[in-house]
Design an enzyme around this catalytic site. Structure first.
Site, mmCIF file in Angstrom:
data_model
loop_
_atom_site.group_PDB
_atom_site.id
_atom_site.type_symbol
_atom_site.label_atom_id
_atom_site.label_comp_id
_atom_site.label_asym_id
_atom_site.label_seq_id
_atom_site.Cartn_x
_atom_site.Cartn_y
_atom_site.Cartn_z
ATOM 1 N N GLY A 9 -37.388 -0.288 47.721
ATOM 2 C CA GLY A 9 -38.341 -0.032 46.635
ATOM 3 C C GLY A 9 -39.664 0.544 47.097
ATOM 4 O O GLY A 9 -40.557 0.800 46.288
ATOM 5 N N SER A 31 -33.724 0.451 57.646
ATOM 6 C CA SER A 31 -33.774 0.419 59.124
ATOM 7 C C SER A 31 -34.876 -0.509 59.635
ATOM 8 O O SER A 31 -35.881 -0.048 60.191
ATOM 9 C CB SER A 31 -33.926 1.828 59.712
ATOM 10 O OG SER A 31 -34.813 2.647 58.995
HETATM 11 P P1 ADP Z 1 -36.445 3.025 48.270
HETATM 12 O O1 ADP Z 1 -35.618 4.262 48.461
HETATM 13 O O2 ADP Z 1 -37.484 2.858 49.350
HETATM 14 O O3 ADP Z 1 -35.655 1.782 48.055
HETATM 15 P P2 ADP Z 1 -37.038 4.150 45.683
HETATM 16 O O4 ADP Z 1 -37.474 5.548 46.010
HETATM 17 O O5 ADP Z 1 -35.627 3.951 45.214
HETATM 18 O O6 ADP Z 1 -37.337 3.224 46.947
HETATM 19 O O7 ADP Z 1 -38.018 3.516 44.601
HETATM 20 C C1 ADP Z 1 -39.406 3.612 44.695
HETATM 21 C C2 ADP Z 1 -40.059 3.438 43.330
HETATM 22 O O8 ADP Z 1 -41.477 3.495 43.472
HETATM 23 C C3 ADP Z 1 -39.660 4.534 42.345
HETATM 24 O O9 ADP Z 1 -39.470 3.950 41.087
HETATM 25 C C4 ADP Z 1 -40.891 5.450 42.346
HETATM 26 O O10 ADP Z 1 -41.040 6.139 41.128
HETATM 27 C C5 ADP Z 1 -42.027 4.469 42.577
HETATM 28 N N1 ADP Z 1 -43.241 5.044 43.182
HETATM 29 C C6 ADP Z 1 -44.495 4.832 42.746
HETATM 30 N N2 ADP Z 1 -45.386 5.500 43.498
HETATM 31 C C7 ADP Z 1 -44.695 6.157 44.437
HETATM 32 C C8 ADP Z 1 -45.054 7.026 45.519
HETATM 33 N N3 ADP Z 1 -46.315 7.352 45.779
HETATM 34 N N4 ADP Z 1 -44.072 7.503 46.299
HETATM 35 C C9 ADP Z 1 -42.786 7.171 46.057
HETATM 36 N N5 ADP Z 1 -42.376 6.358 45.059
HETATM 37 C C10 ADP Z 1 -43.320 5.850 44.239
#
Ligand code: ADP
Length: 191
Positions: free
Chosen positions: A26, A97
Site C-alpha cells: 500500500g 522485498s
Molecule cells: P503497493 O504496490 O505498494 O502495494 P499500491 O500502488 O497498490 O501500493 O497502492 C498505493 C495507494 O496509495 C494507491 O491507492 C494510490 O492511489 C495511493 N497514493 C496516494 N498518494 C500516492 C503517491 N504519492 N504515490 C503513489 N501512490 C499514492
C-alpha cells in the site's frame, strides 16, 4: 544526417536497467511503477514490469511468506530482471522485498540497478488498505504480514526515496525519472 551525428546515434546503445521499487504493502509501488512505465513507453523505451502480485500468481506461484520463501521469490524475480536488463530493457520491479540482504544480492548480480524506496508510514498504508489486507492481518486471518507481524528492513542507501504520504504521484514519478536521467539510463526531458 551529418556523419558525426550518425556516428553518435550508432554509438548510443540504450542501457538496460532494473528499477526496483521496495516498500510496505500500500505504499505506492504499483501505482508509481505503472506511471513510470507509461512515461517511458510514451518516449519509446522498451519497458517490462514485474509486479509482485502478478509474479506470485505465475513465476513464483506456490511460494509463501516465510523468510526463505520471500528470499526465493526475490531471487527468481531478480533472475528474470537480470536477463531483461542485459537485453537493454528497462525493468520495473515492484515487490515488498522486505530483506536488505537479498535486495543487495540482486543489486550485485544485475549491476545496473536503481533502488526506489517507496516510503509511507505504516499508519498511512494501513489507512489506505488498498486490498483490505491490513484489516485481515490485524484480525489474525493473515499471518506474517509485513509491517504487522513480519519485518521490513528499510533500504540503507536507495537511489530514490518517494515519500508518498507527503508528495503527489506526479512528484514521485518525476523523482524517479530525474534520477534515471542523472544516472544516464534514459535521455528525456523531465518536468
Ligand atoms: P503497493 O504496490 O505498494 O502495494 P499500491 O500502488 O497498490 O501500493 O497502492 C498505493 C495507494 O496509495 C494507491 O491507492 C494510490 O492511489 C495511493 N497514493 C496516494 N498518494 C500516492 C503517491 N504519492 N504515490 C503513489 N501512490 C499514492
Amino acid at each position: 544526417m551529418q556523419s558525426r551525428k550518425l556516428e553518435q546515434a550508432m554509438e548510443y546503445k540504450q542501457p538496460g536497467v532494473t528499477v526496483w521499487f521496495t516498500g510496505l504493502s500500500g505504499a505506492g509501488k504499483t501505482t508509481i511503477s505503472r506511471a513510470v512505465e507509461k512515461a517511458l513507453t510514451s518516449h519509446g523505451y522498451k519497458v517490462e514490469v514485474l509486479d509482485g502480485d502478478v509474479v506470485r500468481q505465475n513465476l513464483t506461484k506456490g511460494l509463501g511468506f516465510s523468510k526463505e520463501d520471500r528470499d526465493e521469490n526475490i531471487r527468481r524475480v531478480g533472475f528474470v530482471a537480470n536477463l531483461l536488463t542485459r537485453n537493454q530493457v528497462i525493468v520495473l520491479v515492484s515487490a515488498i522485498s522486505p530483506y536488505q540482504e537479498i535486495r543487495e544480492e540482486v543489486r550485485q548480480k544485475i549491476g545496473n540497478f536503481v533502488e526506489v524506496y517507496v516510503n509511507a508510514p505504516l499508519e498511512v498504508c494501513e489507512e489506505r488498505d488498498v486490498k483490505g489486507l491490513y484489516k485481515r492481518a490485524r484480525s489474525g486471518e493473515i499471518k506474517n504480514f509485513t509491517g504487522i507481524d513480519d519485518p521490513y528492513e528499510s533500504p540503507l542507501n536507495p537511489e530514490v526515496e518517494c515519500r508518498t504520504d507527503l508528495e503527489s504521484l506526479e512528484e514521485s514519478v518525476s523523482k524517479v525519472l530525474a534520477r534515471l536521467q542523472e544516472l544516464r539510463f534514459i535521455k528525456m526531458e523531465v518536468d
